[in-house]
Design a protein around this motif. Structure first.
Motif, PDB file in Angstrom:
ATOM      1  N   GLU A 121       0.818  -1.214   0.000  1.00 38.41           N
ATOM      2  CA  GLU A 121       0.000   0.000   0.000  1.00 38.41           C
ATOM      3  C   GLU A 121       0.853   1.266   0.000  1.00 38.41           C
ATOM      4  OE1 GLU A 121      -3.589   0.570  -0.008  1.00 38.41           O
ATOM      5  OE2 GLU A 121      -3.211  -1.355  -0.971  1.00 38.41           O
ATOM      6  N   GLU A 124       2.092   1.667  -3.586  1.00 38.48           N
ATOM      7  CA  GLU A 124       1.047   1.977  -4.568  1.00 38.48           C
ATOM      8  C   GLU A 124       0.357   3.315  -4.300  1.00 38.48           C
ATOM      9  OE1 GLU A 124      -1.640  -1.289  -4.709  1.00 38.48           O
ATOM     10  OE2 GLU A 124      -0.198  -2.655  -5.673  1.00 38.48           O
ATOM     11  N   GLN A 125       0.157   3.644  -3.021  1.00 38.10           N
ATOM     12  CA  GLN A 125      -0.565   4.869  -2.659  1.00 38.10           C
ATOM     13  C   GLN A 125       0.373   6.046  -2.373  1.00 38.10           C
ATOM     14  OE1 GLN A 125      -3.805   4.829  -3.013  1.00 38.10           O
ATOM     15  NE2 GLN A 125      -3.759   2.620  -3.432  1.00 38.10           N
ATOM     16  N   HIS A 126       1.662   5.802  -2.474  1.00 38.41           N
ATOM     17  CA  HIS A 126       2.663   6.851  -2.249  1.00 38.41           C
ATOM     18  C   HIS A 126       2.520   7.490  -0.869  1.00 38.41           C
ATOM     19  CE1 HIS A 126       3.642   6.501  -6.504  1.00 38.41           C
ATOM     20  NE2 HIS A 126       2.366   6.677  -6.785  1.00 38.41           N
ATOM     21  N   TRP A 127       2.354   6.644   0.138  1.00 33.79           N
ATOM     22  CA  TRP A 127       2.251   7.162   1.500  1.00 33.79           C
ATOM     23  C   TRP A 127       3.567   7.805   1.919  1.00 33.79           C
ATOM     24  CZ3 TRP A 127      -0.224   2.392   4.395  1.00 33.79           C
ATOM     25  CH2 TRP A 127      -1.599   2.333   4.077  1.00 33.79           C
ATOM     26  N   GLN A 158      -7.477   8.910   5.228  1.00 34.68           N
ATOM     27  CA  GLN A 158      -7.037   9.895   4.242  1.00 34.68           C
ATOM     28  C   GLN A 158      -7.201  11.319   4.760  1.00 34.68           C
ATOM     29  OE1 GLN A 158      -9.385   8.748   0.844  1.00 34.68           O
ATOM     30  NE2 GLN A 158      -7.856   7.292   0.102  1.00 34.68           N
ATOM     31  N   GLN A 165       0.945  14.336   3.621  1.00 29.00           N
ATOM     32  CA  GLN A 165       1.251  14.001   2.232  1.00 29.00           C
ATOM     33  C   GLN A 165       1.689  15.216   1.405  1.00 29.00           C
ATOM     34  OE1 GLN A 165       1.151  10.386   2.735  1.00 29.00           O
ATOM     35  NE2 GLN A 165       0.651  10.606   0.580  1.00 29.00           N
TER      36      GLN A 165
END
Length: 252
Positions: A121, A124-127, A158, A165
């Protein structure tokens, strides 16, 4: 005018993408290097497995030889990294999209399924690192599994990590990156900088006190028969008579 504005926007985007590529290349080089170090340590340990404390001896000697940035704890992290991800393909496909700070957080997750979830995750989600850390600390994976309405859990996460982010330069600010690239990091002032800042504050304080207090000079040259001295901050002798309570403390 519109054409010029579009040109400026395009160039800013080009710079942003170029920087991202540079960061990703540096991140992958770091992770690949740390994985290879871990592999080498493990293989050396296996060769000396007849001695129970051989591995610790290797790490202690390596830490001494490699110097700053390679503490024994850090080298143990490299070893653990290789043991958790022994396949090179795992490194190339997933870990290459992360930073070493991400990897260190993920390695602390004991549950294999949770660790693999956070790994995938995050890539893929660029945390960001702070987003990942918060999700691990709040048991995000476990809460998702236990929730019938996963969309609510995701939406809440989120919202609460949105501010984490927003820093595109988070990776390059990490002191570990600077150490890896052999770029000096300034964690503290040197002696001259410290002296300068202290005296600046003292000087401003005296000037603001007004009547009865005087600032004469900095680095005042005083010469004796045998030596030259430079007084950091020179005040008139009668300053101590203005506040008798301070006079005794100054003499101490």
């Amino acid at each position: 005018m519109e054409t010029l504005q579009k040109c400026i926007i395009d160039i800013k985007q080009i710079l942003l993408e170029a920087r991202q590529k540079a960061y990703q290349a540096t991140a992958f080089a770091m992770i690949e290097g740390f994985w290879l170090i871990g592999e080498r340590i493990v293989k050396e340990e296996q060769q000396g497995n007849v001695r129970a404390n051989y591995g610790e001896q290797i790490i202690a000697q390596l830490s001494k030889e490699l110097g700053k940035g390679f503490s024994e704890r850090t080298l143990r992290d490299y070893r653990k990294f290789y043991l958790l991800f022994p396949e090179q393909k795992d490194l190339a496909h997933t870990c290459a999209k992360l930073s070493w700070s991400h990897i260190r957080l993920i390695m602390r997750v004991e549950n294999t399924q949770a660790r693999n979830y956070y790994l995938q995750e995050t890539a893929e989600q660029h945390w960001s690192v702070r987003t990942l850390e918060r999700n691990i600390n709040t048991l995000y994976y476990q809460r998702l599994l236990a929730s019938q309405r996963k969309d609510i859990v995701v939406e809440e996460m989120q919202q609460k990590t949105a501010e984490f982010q927003q820093d595109p330069y988070e990776f390059i600010k990490n002191p570990t990156v600077l150490e890896f690239l052999n770029i000096p990091t300034h964690y503290a002032y040197n002696e001259n900088d410290l002296e300068k800042n202290l005296i600046n504050n003292l000087q401003q304080f005296l000037l603001e006190l007004g009547k009865g207090f005087a600032f004469v000079a900095r680095q005042k040259h005083i010469r004796t028969e045998t030596q030259d001295f430079f007084i950091d901050l020179f005040l008139p002798p009668n300053i101590c008579h203005i506040c008798p309570q301070r006079k005794s403390s100054l003499k101490k």
